[in-house]
Design a protein around this motif. Structure first.
Motif, PDB file in Angstrom:
ATOM      1  N   THR A 254      13.599   6.684 -21.913  1.00 12.61           N
ATOM      2  CA  THR A 254      12.747   5.493 -21.969  1.00 12.61           C
ATOM      3  C   THR A 254      11.407   5.749 -21.289  1.00 12.61           C
ATOM      4  O   THR A 254      10.385   5.209 -21.719  1.00 12.61           O
ATOM      5  CB  THR A 254      13.464   4.290 -21.336  1.00 12.61           C
ATOM      6  OG1 THR A 254      13.901   4.616 -20.014  1.00 12.61           O
ATOM      7  CG2 THR A 254      14.673   3.887 -22.157  1.00 12.61           C
ATOM      8  N   ALA A 255      11.398   6.594 -20.244  1.00 10.54           N
ATOM      9  CA  ALA A 255      10.131   6.940 -19.599  1.00 10.54           C
ATOM     10  C   ALA A 255       9.229   7.695 -20.575  1.00 10.54           C
ATOM     11  O   ALA A 255       8.015   7.447 -20.638  1.00 10.54           O
ATOM     12  CB  ALA A 255      10.388   7.790 -18.350  1.00 10.54           C
ATOM     13  N   PHE A 305      13.255  13.266 -21.997  1.00 11.24           N
ATOM     14  CA  PHE A 305      11.847  12.907 -21.847  1.00 11.24           C
ATOM     15  C   PHE A 305      11.044  13.375 -23.068  1.00 11.24           C
ATOM     16  O   PHE A 305      10.199  12.639 -23.590  1.00 11.24           O
ATOM     17  CB  PHE A 305      11.280  13.524 -20.572  1.00 11.24           C
ATOM     18  CG  PHE A 305       9.849  13.151 -20.306  1.00 11.24           C
ATOM     19  CD1 PHE A 305       9.540  11.910 -19.767  1.00 11.24           C
ATOM     20  CD2 PHE A 305       8.810  14.025 -20.609  1.00 11.24           C
ATOM     21  CE1 PHE A 305       8.210  11.550 -19.528  1.00 11.24           C
ATOM     22  CE2 PHE A 305       7.496  13.674 -20.377  1.00 11.24           C
ATOM     23  CZ  PHE A 305       7.197  12.436 -19.836  1.00 11.24           C
ATOM     24  N   MET A 306      11.305  14.614 -23.523  1.00 10.11           N
ATOM     25  CA  MET A 306      10.628  15.116 -24.724  1.00 10.11           C
ATOM     26  C   MET A 306      10.969  14.276 -25.945  1.00 10.11           C
ATOM     27  O   MET A 306      10.091  13.961 -26.766  1.00 10.11           O
ATOM     28  CB  MET A 306      11.024  16.570 -24.980  1.00 10.11           C
ATOM     29  CG  MET A 306      10.463  17.577 -24.012  1.00 10.11           C
ATOM     30  SD  MET A 306      10.970  19.254 -24.462  1.00 10.11           S
ATOM     31  CE  MET A 306      10.147  19.453 -26.041  1.00 10.11           C
ATOM     32  N   LEU A 307      12.232  13.900 -26.058  1.00 13.46           N
ATOM     33  CA  LEU A 307      12.668  13.066 -27.178  1.00 13.46           C
ATOM     34  C   LEU A 307      11.904  11.747 -27.193  1.00 13.46           C
ATOM     35  O   LEU A 307      11.378  11.307 -28.222  1.00 13.46           O
ATOM     36  CB  LEU A 307      14.172  12.819 -27.085  1.00 13.46           C
ATOM     37  CG  LEU A 307      14.819  11.937 -28.155  1.00 13.46           C
ATOM     38  CD1 LEU A 307      14.576  12.493 -29.545  1.00 13.46           C
ATOM     39  CD2 LEU A 307      16.317  11.802 -27.886  1.00 13.46           C
ATOM     40  N   GLY A 308      11.824  11.089 -26.026  1.00 11.76           N
ATOM     41  CA  GLY A 308      11.089   9.833 -25.937  1.00 11.76           C
ATOM     42  C   GLY A 308       9.597  10.005 -26.103  1.00 11.76           C
ATOM     43  O   GLY A 308       8.927   9.191 -26.746  1.00 11.76           O
ATOM     44  N   LEU A 309       9.052  11.106 -25.547  1.00  8.42           N
ATOM     45  CA  LEU A 309       7.617  11.361 -25.635  1.00  8.42           C
ATOM     46  C   LEU A 309       7.187  11.551 -27.087  1.00  8.42           C
ATOM     47  O   LEU A 309       6.138  11.048 -27.507  1.00  8.42           O
ATOM     48  CB  LEU A 309       7.262  12.606 -24.820  1.00  8.42           C
ATOM     49  CG  LEU A 309       5.780  12.969 -24.717  1.00  8.42           C
ATOM     50  CD1 LEU A 309       5.021  11.905 -23.939  1.00  8.42           C
ATOM     51  CD2 LEU A 309       5.604  14.331 -24.051  1.00  8.42           C
ATOM     52  N   GLY A 310       7.989  12.261 -27.856  1.00 11.35           N
ATOM     53  CA  GLY A 310       7.654  12.445 -29.262  1.00 11.35           C
ATOM     54  C   GLY A 310       7.897  11.202 -30.087  1.00 11.35           C
ATOM     55  O   GLY A 310       7.135  10.870 -30.998  1.00 11.35           O
ATOM     56  N   LEU A 311       8.957  10.481 -29.759  1.00 12.23           N
ATOM     57  CA  LEU A 311       9.369   9.341 -30.575  1.00 12.23           C
ATOM     58  C   LEU A 311       8.497   8.111 -30.365  1.00 12.23           C
ATOM     59  O   LEU A 311       8.217   7.359 -31.304  1.00 12.23           O
ATOM     60  CB  LEU A 311      10.829   9.006 -30.255  1.00 12.23           C
ATOM     61  CG  LEU A 311      11.589   8.127 -31.246  1.00 12.23           C
ATOM     62  CD1 LEU A 311      11.741   8.825 -32.585  1.00 12.23           C
ATOM     63  CD2 LEU A 311      12.958   7.773 -30.671  1.00 12.23           C
ATOM     64  N   GLY A 312       8.057   7.901 -29.112  1.00  9.39           N
ATOM     65  CA  GLY A 312       7.421   6.636 -28.759  1.00  9.39           C
ATOM     66  C   GLY A 312       6.219   6.258 -29.592  1.00  9.39           C
ATOM     67  O   GLY A 312       6.081   5.114 -30.029  1.00  9.39           O
ATOM     68  N   GLY A 313       5.315   7.205 -29.823  1.00 10.15           N
ATOM     69  CA  GLY A 313       4.101   6.875 -30.541  1.00 10.15           C
ATOM     70  C   GLY A 313       4.235   6.870 -32.051  1.00 10.15           C
ATOM     71  O   GLY A 313       3.323   6.422 -32.756  1.00 10.15           O
ATOM     72  N   ILE A 314       5.370   7.348 -32.555  1.00  4.80           N
ATOM     73  CA  ILE A 314       5.522   7.478 -34.006  1.00  4.80           C
ATOM     74  C   ILE A 314       5.534   6.125 -34.705  1.00  4.80           C
ATOM     75  O   ILE A 314       4.845   5.924 -35.710  1.00  4.80           O
ATOM     76  CB  ILE A 314       6.806   8.274 -34.343  1.00  4.80           C
ATOM     77  CG1 ILE A 314       6.605   9.747 -33.989  1.00  4.80           C
ATOM     78  CG2 ILE A 314       7.149   8.138 -35.825  1.00  4.80           C
ATOM     79  CD1 ILE A 314       7.843  10.596 -34.234  1.00  4.80           C
ATOM     80  N   PHE A 315       6.319   5.170 -34.183  1.00  2.00           N
ATOM     81  CA  PHE A 315       6.458   3.893 -34.886  1.00  2.00           C
ATOM     82  C   PHE A 315       5.136   3.128 -34.972  1.00  2.00           C
ATOM     83  O   PHE A 315       4.749   2.687 -36.068  1.00  2.00           O
ATOM     84  CB  PHE A 315       7.537   3.035 -34.228  1.00  2.00           C
ATOM     85  CG  PHE A 315       7.890   1.817 -35.018  1.00  2.00           C
ATOM     86  CD1 PHE A 315       8.833   1.877 -36.037  1.00  2.00           C
ATOM     87  CD2 PHE A 315       7.284   0.589 -34.766  1.00  2.00           C
ATOM     88  CE1 PHE A 315       9.163   0.760 -36.788  1.00  2.00           C
ATOM     89  CE2 PHE A 315       7.600  -0.537 -35.505  1.00  2.00           C
ATOM     90  CZ  PHE A 315       8.543  -0.448 -36.518  1.00  2.00           C
ATOM     91  N   PRO A 316       4.401   2.927 -33.864  1.00  2.00           N
ATOM     92  CA  PRO A 316       3.125   2.212 -34.012  1.00  2.00           C
ATOM     93  C   PRO A 316       2.126   2.954 -34.884  1.00  2.00           C
ATOM     94  O   PRO A 316       1.339   2.326 -35.603  1.00  2.00           O
ATOM     95  CB  PRO A 316       2.619   2.073 -32.568  1.00  2.00           C
ATOM     96  CG  PRO A 316       3.384   3.081 -31.782  1.00  2.00           C
ATOM     97  CD  PRO A 316       4.706   3.202 -32.459  1.00  2.00           C
ATOM     98  N   LEU A 317       2.148   4.288 -34.859  1.00  3.77           N
ATOM     99  CA  LEU A 317       1.264   5.051 -35.737  1.00  3.77           C
ATOM    100  C   LEU A 317       1.632   4.836 -37.202  1.00  3.77           C
ATOM    101  O   LEU A 317       0.759   4.613 -38.047  1.00  3.77           O
ATOM    102  CB  LEU A 317       1.347   6.540 -35.391  1.00  3.77           C
ATOM    103  CG  LEU A 317       0.430   7.046 -34.270  1.00  3.77           C
ATOM    104  CD1 LEU A 317       0.785   8.482 -33.914  1.00  3.77           C
ATOM    105  CD2 LEU A 317      -1.032   6.936 -34.672  1.00  3.77           C
ATOM    106  N   MET A 318       2.931   4.906 -37.511  1.00  2.07           N
ATOM    107  CA  MET A 318       3.381   4.684 -38.889  1.00  2.07           C
ATOM    108  C   MET A 318       2.988   3.296 -39.371  1.00  2.07           C
ATOM    109  O   MET A 318       2.459   3.123 -40.470  1.00  2.07           O
ATOM    110  CB  MET A 318       4.909   4.836 -38.978  1.00  2.07           C
ATOM    111  CG  MET A 318       5.458   6.215 -38.836  1.00  2.07           C
ATOM    112  SD  MET A 318       7.199   6.312 -39.356  1.00  2.07           S
ATOM    113  CE  MET A 318       7.929   4.899 -38.509  1.00  2.07           C
ATOM    114  N   LEU A 319       3.277   2.302 -38.546  1.00  2.00           N
ATOM    115  CA  LEU A 319       3.080   0.921 -38.967  1.00  2.00           C
ATOM    116  C   LEU A 319       1.605   0.566 -39.089  1.00  2.00           C
ATOM    117  O   LEU A 319       1.186  -0.085 -40.062  1.00  2.00           O
ATOM    118  CB  LEU A 319       3.783  -0.021 -37.979  1.00  2.00           C
ATOM    119  CG  LEU A 319       3.827  -1.501 -38.342  1.00  2.00           C
ATOM    120  CD1 LEU A 319       4.431  -1.695 -39.728  1.00  2.00           C
ATOM    121  CD2 LEU A 319       4.639  -2.269 -37.305  1.00  2.00           C
TER     122      LEU A 319
END
Length: 395
Positions: A254-255, A305-319
């Motif tokens: 989550t961080a 942390f890497m999983l969250g770091l990569g995942l976090g920005g993907i959804f707002p960028l896609m949308l």
């Protein structure tokens, strides 16, 4: 109604939604023990949430803009509040499953309203503001493990985190209703007459760019909520970590989500949206395999942390990229993303539970890196269409 007040309400609502969604994975070991839930029933619980999300997305995408957005947001917050209180008193898992379905419907409609309002209020900074909105959601997910651990120091009972959170939702609902009925509406009367009509999903699903958006959202749901719903159980029951240690390692995920959603908009100054999406997807898929292939808590923490770091920005960028393609279809585009991600949640959540019924949970957790690989491929394809759209606009 001024833009600042409306934005504050949506951001606060997404913070609470982040807490609501992540709580179930954190509380799952205690929920399962208290209500005698097997892995299959636990998977069904998360599946029903995502089924409710799909229903809510269909209803909200088509009909939400027939109403004043902020008033409807307040009513739905009250509904979620009442549902959390009701769930905190259940004594049998069948009522928990029913509550999960209804919770998904309410929450999905809240997501649709939030995405649409922010996209319309901040058209000139859409990517940044939608990223910050999702940052608030991630901040809620980050706060949840510490929130539960703090309450457990007072009373080790899974019911109390739901009840205390319901009080926060009640306060926000009251404030939202007040904001909704102060001053002028979000849109003018002429815009209201124009926009308050139902929308059709057929208008967008015929276009390849939106098909790949939905497929990418499917992978996103698999990875984010598959990890969120099952990691604590995987680490605690599968790897033998303590409950406190499992929640702490999960907090790195989550961080990473929080950091990603806080900084990705800054990176858009130097990187195009389609290129940044692919970079983040690559970080995400590497992190998903690190989490699964290690048993060391420290390495696993950084993998999370890497999983969250990569995942976090993907959804707002896609949308935001999709809304740039066709901003008038905002509620439907948001609904399509929610439907895609909710189906992904179903596959990851119930699939992991079903797999764990026939094999160890340590094996079933392979569902997360599988979802990560799928998401990378779909992001690559979707980013190609976004690149083409940007090129056509510049010509």
């Amino acid at each position: 109604m001024d833009r600042r007040a409306a934005t504050s309400v949506i951001f606060a609502g997404f913070f609470f939604l982040g807490m609501v969604f992540i709580l179930w994975g954190i509380l799952l070991p205690d929920l399962a023990k208290s209500l005698a839930m097997s892995e299959v029933i636990s998977g069904a619980f998360f599946t029903l949430i995502s089924v409710g999300m799909i229903l809510g997305a269909i209803i909200g995408g088509k009909y939400a803009q027939k109403f004043d957005f902020m008033s409807l947001f307040a009513v739905l917050l009250l509904c979620v509040m009442g549902l959390l209180i009701a769930i905190s008193f259940v004594q049998h898992w069948i009522w928990l499953l029913i509550g999960a379905l209804v919770l998904g419907i309410f929450s999905s409609s809240l997501f649709t309203i939030g995405h649409t309002v922010i996209a319309r209020l901040h058209a000139e900074r859409r990517s940044a503001m939608m990223g910050f909105m999702d940052f608030m959601f991630s901040l809620g997910t980050l706060a949840a493990p510490f929130y539960v651990s703090g309450l457990y120091l007072i009373e080790h009972d899974w019911r109390w985190p739901l009840r205390v959170l319901a009080l926060g939702l009640l306060a926000l609902a009251v404030y939202t209703w007040r904001v909704a009925h102060q001053g002028k509406k979000l849109i003018t009367p002429d815009e209201a007459t124009k926009n308050r009509k139902s929308l059709a999903y057929g208008d967008i699903i015929r276009r390849p760019v939106f098909i790949f958006l939905a497929l990418a959202a499917f992978g996103y749901g698999m990875v984010e909520f598959g990890n969120a719903n099952w990691f604590v159980s995987y680490a605690q029951n599968g790897l033998g970590l303590s409950g406190e240690q499992s929640r702490l390692v999960f907090a790195f995920f989550t961080a990473g989500m929080v950091v990603s959603r806080l900084i990705f908009a800054l990176l858009l100054r130097w990187l195009s949206s389609h290129r940044l999406m692919l970079i983040l997807a690559t970080i995400m898929v590497v992190g998903s395999f690190v989490v699964k292939l290690t048993v060391d808590p420290v390495v696993m923490s950084w993998g999370n942390f890497m999983l969250g770091l990569g995942l976090g920005g993907i959804f707002p960028l896609m949308l935001s990229a999709a809304m740039d393609v066709d901003s008038d279809k905002g509620p439907i585009i948001s609904g399509l993303c929610v439907i895609g991600s909710s189906i992904g949640v179903q596959v990851a959540s119930f699939g992991t539970g079903l797999w764990a019924h026939f094999a160890p949970l340590t094996t079933a957790f392979w569902m997360i890196p599988i979802g990560g690989a799928w998401l990378w491929v779909m992001i690559w394809a979707y980013s190609r269409f976004v690149k083409q759209h940007i090129a056509s606009q510049n010509n």
